[in-house]
Scaffold this active site. Structure first.
Site, PDB file in Angstrom:
ATOM      1  N   GLU A 160       0.807  -0.855   0.294  1.00 34.84           N
ATOM      2  CA  GLU A 160      -0.588  -0.267  -0.087  1.00 34.84           C
ATOM      3  C   GLU A 160       0.835   1.247  -0.014  1.00 34.84           C
ATOM      4  O   GLU A 160       0.303   2.063  -0.419  1.00 34.84           O
ATOM      5  CB  GLU A 160      -1.082  -0.433   1.068  1.00 34.84           C
ATOM      6  CG  GLU A 160      -2.016  -1.042   1.108  1.00 34.84           C
ATOM      7  CD  GLU A 160      -1.817  -2.582   1.432  1.00 34.84           C
ATOM      8  OE1 GLU A 160      -0.729  -2.445   2.165  1.00 34.84           O
ATOM      9  OE2 GLU A 160      -3.125  -3.291   1.694  1.00 34.84           O
ATOM     10  N   PHE A 189     -11.823  -7.622  13.484  1.00 38.49           N
ATOM     11  CA  PHE A 189     -10.745  -7.978  13.034  1.00 38.49           C
ATOM     12  C   PHE A 189      -9.970  -7.059  11.783  1.00 38.49           C
ATOM     13  O   PHE A 189     -10.887  -6.447  11.040  1.00 38.49           O
ATOM     14  CB  PHE A 189     -11.109  -9.586  12.295  1.00 38.49           C
ATOM     15  CG  PHE A 189      -9.315  -9.613  10.952  1.00 38.49           C
ATOM     16  CD1 PHE A 189      -8.888 -10.579  11.640  1.00 38.49           C
ATOM     17  CD2 PHE A 189      -9.989  -9.653   9.970  1.00 38.49           C
ATOM     18  CE1 PHE A 189      -7.565 -10.557  11.244  1.00 38.49           C
ATOM     19  CE2 PHE A 189      -9.068 -10.219   9.271  1.00 38.49           C
ATOM     20  CZ  PHE A 189      -7.587 -10.330   9.423  1.00 38.49           C
ATOM     21  N   GLN A 190      -9.119  -6.831  11.823  1.00 38.17           N
ATOM     22  CA  GLN A 190      -8.562  -5.360  10.951  1.00 38.17           C
ATOM     23  C   GLN A 190      -8.956  -4.117  11.324  1.00 38.17           C
ATOM     24  O   GLN A 190      -9.074  -3.591  10.297  1.00 38.17           O
ATOM     25  CB  GLN A 190      -8.164  -6.097   9.002  1.00 38.17           C
ATOM     26  CG  GLN A 190      -7.941  -7.218   9.099  1.00 38.17           C
ATOM     27  CD  GLN A 190      -7.617  -7.504   7.736  1.00 38.17           C
ATOM     28  OE1 GLN A 190      -8.323  -7.389   6.265  1.00 38.17           O
ATOM     29  NE2 GLN A 190      -6.427  -8.430   7.257  1.00 38.17           N
ATOM     30  N   LYS A 237     -17.748  -1.452   5.644  1.00 38.50           N
ATOM     31  CA  LYS A 237     -18.184  -1.741   5.085  1.00 38.50           C
ATOM     32  C   LYS A 237     -19.922  -1.760   4.346  1.00 38.50           C
ATOM     33  O   LYS A 237     -19.734  -1.975   3.558  1.00 38.50           O
ATOM     34  CB  LYS A 237     -18.100  -3.303   5.282  1.00 38.50           C
ATOM     35  CG  LYS A 237     -18.047  -4.332   3.781  1.00 38.50           C
ATOM     36  CD  LYS A 237     -17.040  -5.864   4.011  1.00 38.50           C
ATOM     37  CE  LYS A 237     -17.512  -6.768   2.997  1.00 38.50           C
ATOM     38  NZ  LYS A 237     -16.635  -7.808   3.701  1.00 38.50           N
ATOM     39  N   MET A 255      24.300   9.073   2.120  1.00 38.72           N
ATOM     40  CA  MET A 255      24.075  10.117   2.910  1.00 38.72           C
ATOM     41  C   MET A 255      24.470   9.772   4.581  1.00 38.72           C
ATOM     42  O   MET A 255      25.258  10.910   5.677  1.00 38.72           O
ATOM     43  CB  MET A 255      22.672  10.128   2.281  1.00 38.72           C
ATOM     44  CG  MET A 255      22.659  11.998   3.134  1.00 38.72           C
ATOM     45  SD  MET A 255      23.970  13.220   2.633  1.00 38.72           S
ATOM     46  CE  MET A 255      23.183  13.975   1.079  1.00 38.72           C
TER      47      MET A 255
END
Ligand SMILES: Cc1ncc(C[n+]2csc(CCOP(=O)(O)OP(=O)(O)O)c2C)c(N)n1
Ligand SMILES: [Mg+2]
Lengths: 586, 180
Positions: free
Chosen positions: A52, A114-115, A164, A482
C-alpha cells in the site's frame, strides 16, 4: 439527475464524474464491494501495487507529473496503516491525493474487530483532511468535497474511510456540483495593494533574487511560464528549492542552480547577500535557511504563498502575499509592464558580476576518474544521453538524490519528482510507476541508491504486470551514502550500520522480476550501457557501481550559515567542521 | 535596506491569548483542534467547547493559550486553515468579557470548624458565589467570574478547608453590539 445505487457503486461513479482514469490500490475484506463495482466497469483502470505504501507513492507520481488528483484504494487495518508513510509524504510535499480506505462495518467500530484500526485518528495528522462516512446519504457529497479539498488551496492528501456496511447500503447518488464549502475557502487571489508594493520594491532592488519553490509547480504550467516572463523582464537571478526544480529552465543564464544544504555556492551566496528576496511558493524550510539567525541578514523579504500559515512561520518577512503563485505572478507581470518599471540596470550589473565570481568557484566540480565511475559523472552522462527525450526523473533518498538534483538539469516543470519534505526512501520506484502510467510514451527513470531501492523493490512486479518500462538507475556505492557522510562529519567516521551488506545481485533480481538487468563499473562503457537501458523496451534495473566513499558537496553543514559552505575543494578534515551544537541538528 | 526582523523568536515575551474558534460541529473536530496543539507543541491553558447554533451545526471553542507573538500568530493561522474551521478571532485583541464557572467544595472539621464555616460563607458573599449544596460540615459554592477572581477565591478557600474544585475554563465574547 439523481440515481439510486450502492455505496460501492457511488465510489466508482464519483471517480468517473471526477474524471479519474487510474487508481492505485490493493484489495482486502473491507473494500471487496468497491472492488466488485470496479470489476463491472471499464472506465476507471485499477493498478494493483504490491504494497500500500507503493500505491500512495504511485498516486503521488501520477499526480505530480500530470497535475491531476492521485487516487488510492486500500483495505482497513494494515491496508490503511501501510498507507500512512505515503500520506505523510504527500502532506509535506503538498501533493493532491484522495485515498479511500475500507473500514469494518459501523456496528463493529470500536470493538477491536478483525482488521479494525482508527484510520481517521491515525491519519488525522498526516492528511489535509479526513472523513469517516457514517451515513450513505453523506457519501457522494464527501467524495466530491474530498476531491475539492485535495486539489484546491495548498494541495494535500485526503482520506475517506468507508465502513463496509455503507458500501453495501443503497442511497441516492448526487453528481459533483458547484463546490461552495461551508467553512473551507482557500484564498487564491493576492491582495492587489500588496502586489503593487512588492513590484515597486523589485523595481528599486539592487541585489535581488527570486527564491522559488514547489508552489510554482503546484500552481500549474502557467505559473512556470509567468516566472520565465517575469525573470526576463527584470533580469533578476533565479534559484529554486528541491521541490521547485524545472519551474525555471536550468539552461537559462539567469539560473543559479538549486539552493540550500546541497545547493550551489552562487545560489546560497546570492540568498545570503541579496537586498531583496522574492520567495515564490517556497516555505523557508530548514534545509534552505541553515542557521536562522544568520539567514540572509541584510535583505527585505517578500513571500508569496497560498498557505497563510507559511508566511512568518520560520522567517519573518517584510511583505507577505497570500495567493496562488500563477495569479500573483500574472499580476506582478501586468503591473511591471503597466508602470513601465525598469530594473536598476547599473546595480544589477554589479550584482551579476559578484554572482559570476561565485559561479567561478565551480561548486559542483568533482575529481574525475578514468578507472571508477564517479556518481556525479554517472548523472551527467545520464542527463546528456536523455536530455533530448521526453524524460521524467524520480529519485529515492540519499546522496544520489542530491547528485541528481545537482547534475541532472530540468527545463520544464513536472519532470522532477522527489520526496523533499519527508525524505522517504522507497519513494522513487513506485512514483516512477505512477508517472509512467500517466505518460505511457515517456522515458521514466528512478535514480536510486542501493539501500533505498530495496524499500519498495516489490513494485518491480507492478511494473512487469502493467508493462511499464520504468528504468531503475542505481548509484550503487554499497553504503547508505548519506548516512555514511554524516557519520564522517559528526561521528569520527565510525560507520555504524551504514554499510550495505549482503546486497542482492541486482542483475539477477531484474531477471526474477521479468525485467532487464545491466551492470556497469567502467566509465568508458557507461555511455553504451545507458543507451542499452534507454533502448530496452521494458523495465530495467541498472546496477551502476560507483565510487564508494564520495561525499556529496557542496554542503552547508547543520547549524551553519549560507556563507559557511563546504566546497568540493575543501582541504581540511570534514569531521572537524561542525561544532557540538550543530551536531544536535538534523 | 535592513530587514525589520533581527531579534530571534526566542527572545520575545510570552503572552496569553484568548481565541474564539467557530467550527462545524462534526465528529472528531475537537480531536483535530487538540491534536494541532499537541502535534505542534503549543500550550493550552484552557479549552471550552459547546454547540452554539444547533440548526447550523456550529460549535464555538474558546481556547486560552500562551506563547510568543510569533507562535500565537502561527496558532491562529494553523487553526484558520483547518477545513472545518469557519473563523478564528483573537479576543484578547478586542475589548472582551471572559467568564469561567467553578464549583468549589470546602469541608470543615476540627476545633475551628464553626469559625471556618462562617468565614467561608462571608467570602462566598464577598465574591458573589452561590451556595449550591450544604451539609453540617461542608459547602459547595458556585462561582462565575473572570479567571483571576476564580483563582483568588480558590486560594482563599485553601486556607479554610478546600477539598475539591471543578472548573470549566474560560468562555469569552467581544463587548458591544457587533457579533464576532
Ligand atoms: C524510510 C527512511 N528510513 C531512513 C532514512 C534515513 N536515510 C536517509 S539517506 C539514507 C541512506 C540511503 O542510502 P542509499 O539509498 O544507498 O543512497 P545513497 O545515499 O548511498 O546515495 C538513510 C538511511 C530515510 N530517509 N528514509
Ligand atoms: Mg548507497
Amino acid at each position: 439527475m439523481s440515481e439510486t445505487m450502492t455505496g460501492a457503486e457511488m465510489v466508482v461513479r464519483a471517480l468517473q464524474d471526477q474524471d479519474v482514469q487510474h487508481i492505485f490500490g490493493y484489495p482486502g475484506g473491507a473494500v471487496l464491494p468497491i472492488y466488485d463495482a470496479l470489476f463491472q466497469q471499464n472506465s476507471v483502470e485499477h493498478i494493483l501495487v504490491r504494497h500500500e505504501q507503493g500505491a500512495v507513492h504511485s498516486a503521488e507520481g501520477y499526480a505530480r507529473s500530470s497535475g491531476k488528483v492521485g487516487v488510492v484504494l486500500v483495505t482497513s487495518g494494515p491496508g490503511a496503516t501501510n498507507a500512512v508513510t505515503g500520506l505523510t509524504d504527500a502532506l509535506l510535499d503538498s501533493i493532491p491525493l484522495v485515498c479511500f480506505t475500507g473500514q469494518v462495518p459501523t456496528h463493529l467500530i470500536g470493538s477491536d474487530a478483525f482488521q479494525e484500526c482508527d484510520t481517521v485518528g491515525i491519519t488525522r495528522h498526516c492528511t489535509k483532511h479526513n472523513y469517516l462516512v457514517k451515513r450513505i446519504e453523506d457519501l457522494p457529497r464527501i467524495i466530491h468535497e474530498a476531491f475539492y479539498v485535495a486539489r484546491s488551496g495548498r494541495p494535500g492528501p485526503v482520506v475517506i474511510d468507508i465502513p463496509k456496511d455503507i458500501q453495501f447500503a443503497s442511497g441516492t447518488y448526487l453528481p459533483p456540483g458547484d463546490m461552495i464549502h461551508k467553512s473551507y475557502r482557500p484564498r487564491t487571489e493576492g491582495d492587489s495593494s500588496r502586489i503593487e508594493a512588492a513590484v515597486a520594491m523589485m523595481a528599486k532592488a539592487k541585489r535581488p533574487v527570486f527564491y522559488t519553490g514547489g508552489g510554482i509547480i503546484n500552481a500549474g504550467p502557467e505559473a512556470s511560464r509567468l516566472l520565465r516572463e517575469f525573470a526576463k523582464l527584470t533580469g533578476f537571478p533565479v534559484t529554486s528549492t528541491l521541490m521547485g526544480l524545472g519551474a525555471f529552465p536550468a539552461n537559462s543564464p539567469q539560473w543559479l542552480g538549486m539552493l540550500g544544504m546541497h545547493g550551489t555556492y552562487e545560489a546560497n551566496l546570492a540568498m545570503h547577500g541579496c537586498d531583496l528576496m522574492i520567495n515564490l511558493g517556497a516555505r523557508f524550510d530548514d534545509r534552505i535557511t541553515g542557521r536562522l539567525d544568520a539567514f540572509s541578514p541584510d535583505s527585505r523579504k517578500i513571500h508569496v504563498d497560498i498557505d497563510p500559515s507559511s508566511i512568518n512561520k520560520n522567517v519573518k518577512v517584510d511583505l507577505g502575499i497570500v495567493g496562488d503563485c500563477a495569479k500573483v505572478l500574472a499580476e506582478m507581470v501586468r503591473i511591471w509592464k503597466e508602470k513601465k518599471y525598469q530594473p536598476e540596470a547599473e546595480a544589477l550589473k554589479g550584482w551579476w558580476g559578484e554572482i559570476n565570481k561565485w559561479r567561478g568557484r565551480n561548486s559542483l566540480g568533482y575529481a574525475r576518474s578514468k578507472d571508477i565511475i564517479k556518481p556525479q559523472y554517472a548523472i551527467e552522462r545520464l542527463y546528456e544521453l536523455t536530455k533530448d527525450r521526453n524524460t521524467y526523473v524520480t529519485t529515492e533518498v540519499g546522496q544520489h538524490q542530491m547528485w541528481a538534483a545537482q547534475h541532472f538539469h530540468f527545463n520544464e516543470p513536472n519532470r522532477w519528482l522527489t520526496s523533499g519534505g519527508l525524505g522517504t526512501m522507497g519513494y522513487g520506484l513506485p512514483a516512477a510507476i505512477g508517472v509512467q502510467k500517466a505518460h505511457r510514451d515517456a522515458l521514466v527513470i528512478d535514480i536510486a541508491g542501493e539501500a533505498s531501492i530495496l524499500m519498495n523493490m516489490q513494485e518491480m512486479s507492478t511494473a512487469a504486470q502493467y508493462r511499464l518500462p520504468v528504468k531503475v538507475f542505481i548509484l550503487n556505492n554499497e553504503y547508505m551514502g548519506m548516512v555514511r557522510q554524516w557519520q564522517e562529519l559528526l561521528h569520527g567516521g565510525r560507520y555504524s550500520e551504514s554499510y550495505s551488506q549482503a546486497l542482492p545481485d541486482f542483475v539477477k533480481l531484474a531477471d526474477a522480476y521479468h525485467a532487464h538487468g545491466i551492470r556497469c563499473a567502467d566509465p568508458a562503457k557507461l555511455d553504451d550501457a545507458i543507451r542499452e537501458m534507454i533502448d530496452y523496451p521494458g523495465p530495467v534495473i541498472f546496477d551502476c557501481l560507483v565510487a564508494k566513499e564520495e561525499n556529496c558537496l557542496p554542503m552547508i553543514p547543520s547549524g551553519k550559515a549560507h556563507n559557511e559552505m563546504i566546497l568540493p575543494d575543501f582541504a581540511g578534515e570534514i569531521g572537524d567542521v561542525i561544532d557540538a551544537k550543530g551536531k544536535q541538528l538534523v | 535596506m535592513k530587514s525589520h526582523y533581527s531579534d530571534p523568536t526566542t527572545s520575545q515575551i510570552v503572552e496569553r491569548r484568548v481565541l474564539c474558534v467557530l467550527v462545524d460541529n462534526e465528529p472528531g473536530v475537537l480531536a483535530r483542534i487538540a491534536g494541532l496543539f499537541s502535534g505542534r507543541g503549543y500550550n493550552i491553558e484552557s479549552l471550552t467547547v459547546s454547540e452554539t447554533e444547533h440548526e447550523k451545526h456550529l460549535s464555538r471553542i474558546t481556547i486560552v493559550t500562551s506563547g510568543t507573538p510569533n507562535v500565537l500568530n502561527q496558532i491562529e493561522a494553523q487553526l484558520d486553515r483547518m477545513v472545518p474551521v469557519h473563523r478564528v478571532v483573537n479576543l484578547a485583541a478586542k475589548a472582551s468579557i471572559e467568564r469561567e464557572l467553578a464549583l468549589v467544595k470546602v469541608s470543615q472539621n476540627g476545633p475551628d470548624r464553626s469559625e471556618h464555616r462562617m468565614e467561608a460563607l462571608r467570602l462566598a458573599t464577598a465574591f458573589g458565589a452561590k451556595t449550591v449544596d450544604a451539609t453540617l460540615n461542608s459547602f459547595i459554592f458556585e462561582l462565575a467570574g473572570p479567571a483571576d477572581d476564580v483563582e483568588r477565591f480558590i486560594n482563599l478557600m485553601t486556607a479554610i478547608g478546600l477539598v475539591e474544585v471543578s472548573r470549566t475554563g474560560a468562555a469569552a465574547i467581544g463587548r458591544g453590539a457587533e457579533p464576532m
